[in-house]
Motif scaffolding. Structure first.
Motif, short mmCIF file in Angstrom:
data_model
loop_
_atom_site.label_atom_id
_atom_site.label_comp_id
_atom_site.label_asym_id
_atom_site.label_seq_id
_atom_site.Cartn_x
_atom_site.Cartn_y
_atom_site.Cartn_z
N ILE A 155 34.34 50.22 37.42
CA ILE A 155 35.37 49.18 37.39
C ILE A 155 36.08 49.16 36.04
CG2 ILE A 155 35.77 46.70 37.51
CD1 ILE A 155 33.25 46.56 39.31
N LEU A 156 35.28 49.06 34.97
CA LEU A 156 35.90 48.88 33.65
C LEU A 156 36.58 50.16 33.18
CD1 LEU A 156 33.01 46.76 32.16
CD2 LEU A 156 35.31 45.95 32.62
N GLY A 157 35.94 51.30 33.44
CA GLY A 157 36.52 52.57 33.01
C GLY A 157 37.86 52.81 33.69
N LEU A 158 37.89 52.61 35.01
CA LEU A 158 39.15 52.84 35.73
C LEU A 158 40.20 51.81 35.34
CD1 LEU A 158 38.36 53.96 39.35
CD2 LEU A 158 38.77 55.29 37.30
N GLN A 159 39.77 50.58 35.05
CA GLN A 159 40.74 49.56 34.66
C GLN A 159 41.43 49.97 33.37
OE1 GLN A 159 42.52 47.32 36.10
NE2 GLN A 159 41.09 45.66 36.35
N ILE A 160 40.63 50.44 32.39
CA ILE A 160 41.21 50.82 31.10
C ILE A 160 42.12 52.04 31.27
CG2 ILE A 160 40.67 51.70 28.80
CD1 ILE A 160 38.14 50.00 28.89
N SER A 161 41.65 53.07 31.97
CA SER A 161 42.49 54.26 32.09
C SER A 161 43.69 53.96 33.00
CB SER A 161 41.70 55.47 32.56
OG SER A 161 41.30 55.32 33.89
N GLY A 213 42.53 44.89 42.79
CA GLY A 213 41.25 45.17 43.44
C GLY A 213 40.11 45.24 42.43
N LEU A 214 40.37 45.94 41.32
CA LEU A 214 39.32 46.10 40.31
C LEU A 214 38.98 44.77 39.65
CD1 LEU A 214 40.40 49.47 38.64
CD2 LEU A 214 38.38 49.10 40.04
N VAL A 215 40.01 43.93 39.44
CA VAL A 215 39.75 42.62 38.84
C VAL A 215 38.88 41.78 39.77
CG1 VAL A 215 40.81 40.43 38.22
CG2 VAL A 215 41.76 42.54 37.34
N LEU A 216 39.22 41.78 41.07
CA LEU A 216 38.42 41.01 42.04
C LEU A 216 36.98 41.53 42.06
CD1 LEU A 216 40.89 40.62 45.04
CD2 LEU A 216 40.49 39.06 43.15
N MET A 217 36.85 42.86 42.06
CA MET A 217 35.52 43.47 42.08
C MET A 217 34.75 43.12 40.81
SD MET A 217 33.59 45.56 43.89
CE MET A 217 34.27 46.99 44.71
N MET A 218 35.47 43.11 39.68
CA MET A 218 34.84 42.76 38.42
C MET A 218 34.31 41.33 38.47
SD MET A 218 36.53 43.00 34.64
CE MET A 218 37.63 41.61 34.70
N PHE A 219 35.10 40.42 39.03
CA PHE A 219 34.64 39.04 39.14
C PHE A 219 33.44 38.94 40.08
CE2 PHE A 219 38.31 37.94 36.81
CZ PHE A 219 38.08 36.69 36.29
N ASP A 220 33.47 39.70 41.17
CA ASP A 220 32.35 39.67 42.10
C ASP A 220 31.07 40.17 41.44
OD1 ASP A 220 33.86 38.70 44.13
OD2 ASP A 220 33.26 40.21 45.59
N ARG A 221 31.16 41.24 40.69
CA ARG A 221 29.95 41.86 40.16
C ARG A 221 29.49 41.22 38.86
NH1 ARG A 221 27.31 46.64 41.60
NH2 ARG A 221 26.68 46.68 39.43
N MET A 222 30.45 40.73 38.04
CA MET A 222 30.04 40.31 36.70
C MET A 222 30.11 38.81 36.48
SD MET A 222 31.83 43.27 34.50
CE MET A 222 32.07 44.82 35.32
N PHE A 223 30.94 38.12 37.25
CA PHE A 223 31.13 36.71 36.94
C PHE A 223 30.84 35.82 38.14
CE2 PHE A 223 34.13 39.07 34.15
CZ PHE A 223 33.44 38.86 32.96
N GLY A 224 30.10 36.33 39.13
CA GLY A 224 29.59 35.48 40.20
C GLY A 224 30.60 35.03 41.24
N ALA A 225 31.73 35.73 41.39
CA ALA A 225 32.66 35.38 42.47
C ALA A 225 32.23 36.08 43.76
CB ALA A 225 34.07 35.79 42.09
N HIS A 226 32.88 35.75 44.87
CA HIS A 226 32.48 36.33 46.16
C HIS A 226 33.69 36.71 47.00
CE1 HIS A 226 28.35 35.28 45.36
NE2 HIS A 226 28.75 34.08 45.01
N PHE A 227 34.65 37.40 46.37
CA PHE A 227 35.85 37.76 47.12
C PHE A 227 35.54 38.69 48.29
CE2 PHE A 227 37.66 36.86 42.89
CZ PHE A 227 38.57 35.89 43.26
N PHE A 228 34.57 39.56 48.10
CA PHE A 228 34.32 40.60 49.09
C PHE A 228 33.03 40.38 49.88
CE2 PHE A 228 36.69 43.07 45.70
CZ PHE A 228 37.91 42.93 46.33
N GLU A 229 32.39 39.22 49.70
CA GLU A 229 31.09 39.02 50.32
C GLU A 229 31.24 38.13 51.55
OE1 GLU A 229 26.79 38.22 48.33
OE2 GLU A 229 28.48 38.85 47.10
N ALA A 230 31.05 38.74 52.74
CA ALA A 230 31.29 38.02 54.00
C ALA A 230 30.39 36.79 54.11
CB ALA A 230 31.09 38.95 55.18
N ALA A 231 29.14 36.91 53.63
CA ALA A 231 28.21 35.80 53.77
C ALA A 231 28.67 34.57 53.00
CB ALA A 231 26.82 36.23 53.28
N MET A 232 29.49 34.77 51.97
CA MET A 232 29.96 33.66 51.16
C MET A 232 31.42 33.30 51.49
SD MET A 232 27.25 33.14 49.44
CE MET A 232 27.70 32.06 48.09
N GLY A 233 31.92 33.78 52.62
CA GLY A 233 33.29 33.45 53.01
C GLY A 233 34.32 34.43 52.51
#
Lengths: 623, 111
Positions: A155-161, A213-233
């Protein structure tokens, strides 16, 4: 006196490259960095083929195999193919339009260093607890479940490049719109410049969805968001759409510059004007346009429903039309031409049947109903390697041979070049042709091994054997580069003898200001027109005058380094380690500090004075 | 891109022409500014006045916003002038790409 002819020590050269804002030196940096990542990605490919050479192999474990395939795809697309394309764009495009540099030389350097640090960050994952293992598409349901920091590196590597790539694309757009030499109208631009233009527009529109997409994924993995997690809506399909809204234009970002390089090669070595120039331009633009309407063909089996599948299937097949226009134009360019089989022409010649094969399987895959059968088999793997290796990598190798004299002032050895071509060409078809059949026989992609007696043994052995041939081809090319660099036989303006466009009208390598006087462009293939009228060089469009040049700067390096440091902080923050937050803040302070310094410190650049330019004439340096 | 072709070489004609052109420009800006204020008031009113459902007010306010963006681009950022072909090409391409994504999201993901 001029400074560029002096002999410099290693330290001075290194410092020069670390601080350069010259598009030609940045091109060399892209070539070196992209080349290194290409070797890394190639090594990963070899590991994949070793593992799959025999059934029940245990050369690598299943988990490590996932990491290798993920990194092979990610490295090859983002860190090898794109930077190498950027290398040629940087080296050639400003020369082709008769400009002294790109529009924003400083931003150009920032682009390179962001890409470089993003790529290094991504590859450091091998040494810091495991590489990403969710596939190069990093589908959310896999990526979120992935243990360790692998996917965070992705996530972070691709975001920077990705920031770097986006800036580079905008830079090229502004350059082509604003900095064409007098007389260089849009419809007189060489095809490589046109494809750079369309590619940059695709980058401008395609990278923001990836960033989102990478920002949403970053929030899901690092900051406790659930954009992509069906169980959490959330909804895991959103990632797939965002990724492919980016990902499909991305494959055109790769292939259009390849088409551009081949267009140059065909017309140069057929000693003919490109057949159907305006239809080539039209087809390039149309491919770019249609590229945004077809992303869901990567997701036919996701369950979009028959209507959506049908729409995207038809749109996908429509892309075959402009591509077909191009294929016929290349054939007609050669027809009746006085064809010279140089190394680049070998690649161009081999590219046509190879790419057509990849296109045909592409149309097969575009039939949504049939795709349910092909989906997730080696048939797909064979298809995209036919278009990406048979199209993009062939173009990069051809471009390396074609533009090496313009970038470095020396000619690569033609015999070794042809050996590279034949080993690579044979190896490529041996590796991937049989994979079509492996797929049709039912071998799924992304499996780390298979059992004996399933009928996959021979075909996989053949495939792995072919990979060895490709490796030999690449090694011969490295030897060629080393031998050529050691011999260091300098060549003149137009070493191929058939140059048509402006870059061949100036010395190899060009002086750092490119054109002493901006050239007057009188038509398509500007240099060829002058040559046909018996002139030695271009007619100048302006009197000799002072040239304004930008100063070198170390700030691009520092800016990118700051983000690189901050990325470590952001990543280890998840583990609740105490140093993570300070590191993140420190990194961001470095980046913003460098940006602030750049904003408040006036840097007006310098002038090369008319007298110095006239001095050069006496020494026999022409521009 | 600020209309370099305005210079005719004859200073007297030039100044006359520019004065007229600037006055015209100013009038357009004032009119569109007034219209934008008016549109903003309507937007507030649409929310404040009872009786409209959110199914009406939300699309209505979005429509007003689009109109305002167009005013902004064409009258304040001079996109109506010559020499803005490339920026408008890229703006409209971006709008198209964004619209396709929104259309796809709203048809095949969310509903």
């Amino acid at each position: 006196m001029s400074t560029y002819a002096q002999k410099k020590g290693f330290g001075a050269t290194l410092w020069d490259f670390l601080t350069t804002v010259d598009h030609k030196k940045i091109a060399i940096l892209y070539l070196i960095a992209g080349g290194l990542f290409f070797l890394v990605g190639g090594l990963e490919a070899v590991f994949i083929r070793i593992q799959l050479a025999v059934p029940n192999n245990d050369f690598v474990s299943a988990g490590l195999f996932n990491e290798i395939i993920t990194m092979h795809g990610t490295t090859m697309i983002f860190l090898a193919a794109m930077p190498l394309i950027f290398a040629f764009m940087n080296a050639v495009m400003p020369l082709q339009i008769g400009a002294r540099d790109v529009a924003f030389p400083f931003v150009n350097a920032v682009s390179f260093w962001l890409f470089f640090f993003g790529g290094v960050f991504l590859n450091l994952s091998w040494f810091l607890g495991g590489a990403p293992d969710a596939g190069w598409t990093s589908y959310a349901s896999l990526a979120i479940a992935s243990k360790g920091h692998g996917v965070d590196f992705y996530i972070l590597g691709l975001q920077i490049s990705g920031f770097g790539t986006l800036m580079g694309g905008i830079n090229f757009l502004v350059t082509i719109i604003n900095m064409r030499a007098p007389g260089m109208t849009y419809m007189r631009m060489p095809l490589f410049t046109w494809s750079t233009f369309v590619t940059s527009a695709l980058i401008l529109f395609a990278f923001p969805p990836l960033t989102v997409g990478l920002v949403l994924m970053m929030f899901d993995r690092m900051f406790g968001a659930h954009f992509f997690e069906a169980a959490m809506g959330g909804n895991t399909i959103i990632w797939e759409h965002l990724f492919w809204i980016f990902g499909h234009p991305e494959v055109y970002i790769l292939i259009l510059p390849a088409f551009g390089i081949f267009s140059e090669i065909f017309s140069m070595f057929s000693r003919k004007r490109l057949f159907g120039y305006s239809s080539m331009v039209f087809a390039t633009v149309l491919i770019g346009f249609l590229g945004f309407m077809v992303w869901a063909h990567h997701m036919f089996t996701t369950g979009l429903g028959p209507v959506a599948n049908a729409i995207f299937a038809v749109a996908t097949m429509a892309i075959g039309v402009p591509t077909g226009i191009k294929i016929f134009n290349w054939l007609f360019t050669m027809w009746g031409g006085s064809v010279k089989f140089t190394t680049p022409m070998h690649y161009a010649f081999a590219f046509i049947p190879t790419f057509v094969a990849g296109g045909v399987t592409g149309v097969m895959l575009a039939a949504a109903a049939a795709d349910y059968q092909y989906h997730d088999t080696y048939f797909v793997v064979a298809h995209f390697h036919y278009v990406i290796v048979g199209g993009v990598v062939f173009a990069l190798l051809a471009g390396t041979h074609l533009y090496w004299p313009k970038m470095f002032g020396t000619m690569l050895n033609e015999t070794l070049g042809k050996i590279t071509f034949w080993t690579f060409f044979i190896g490529f078809h041996m590796t991937f042709f049989i994979q079509h059949f492996l797929g049709l026989w039912g071998m799924p992609r992304r499996v780390f091994t298979y059992l004996p007696g399933q009928g996959f043994e021979t075909a996989n052995a053949v495939s792995s054997f072919g990979a060895a041939f490709m490796s030999v081809g690449v090694i011969v090319m490295l030897i060629n580069i080393i031998v050529t660099s050691v011999k260091n036989v300098k060549v003149g303006n137009d070493p191929w003898g058939d140059g048509r466009t402006l870059e061949w009208a100036i010395p190899s390598p060009p002086p750092f200001y490119n054109f002493k006087q901006l050239p007057l462009v009188r038509g398509l293939d500007a240099y060829w027109i002058e040559k046909m009228e018996g002139k030695k060089g271009m007619t100048p469009a302006e009197p000799l005058g002072d040239i304004h040049m930008p100063n070198s700067s170390f700030l691009p390096f520092i800016m990118s380094l700051g983000l690189f440091i901050a990325a470590f902080g952001a990543m280890y923050h998840v583990d609740k380690v105490s140093w993570a937050l300070p590191v993140m803040i420190l990194g961001l302070l470095i980046t913003f500090g460098a940006m602030f310094t750049r904003s408040v410190k006036d840097d007006h650049g310098f002038h090369i004075h008319k007298e110095e330019l006239m001095d050069d004439d006496d020494k026999g340096v022409k521009a | 891109m600020a209309n370099p072709q305005l210079n005719s070489g004859n200073p007297r004609v030039d100044i006359e022409y520019r004065r007229r052109k600037n006055a015209e420009e100013m009038r357009y800006q004032v009119v569109s500014f007034a219209l934008m204020i008016f549109l903003t008031l309507i937007a507030f009113a649409a929310v404040a006045i009872k009786g409209f459902t959110s199914w009406f007010t939300v699309p209505f306010i979005i429509l007003l916003a689009v109109v305002q963006v167009i005013f902004q681009l064409y009258y304040f950022m001079h996109m109506s002038h010559k020499g803005h072909e490339a920026p408008s090409l890229f703006l409209y391409s971006g709008v198209l790409v964004g619209a396709i994504a929104i259309l796809a999201f709203s048809t095949i993901i969310w509903w």
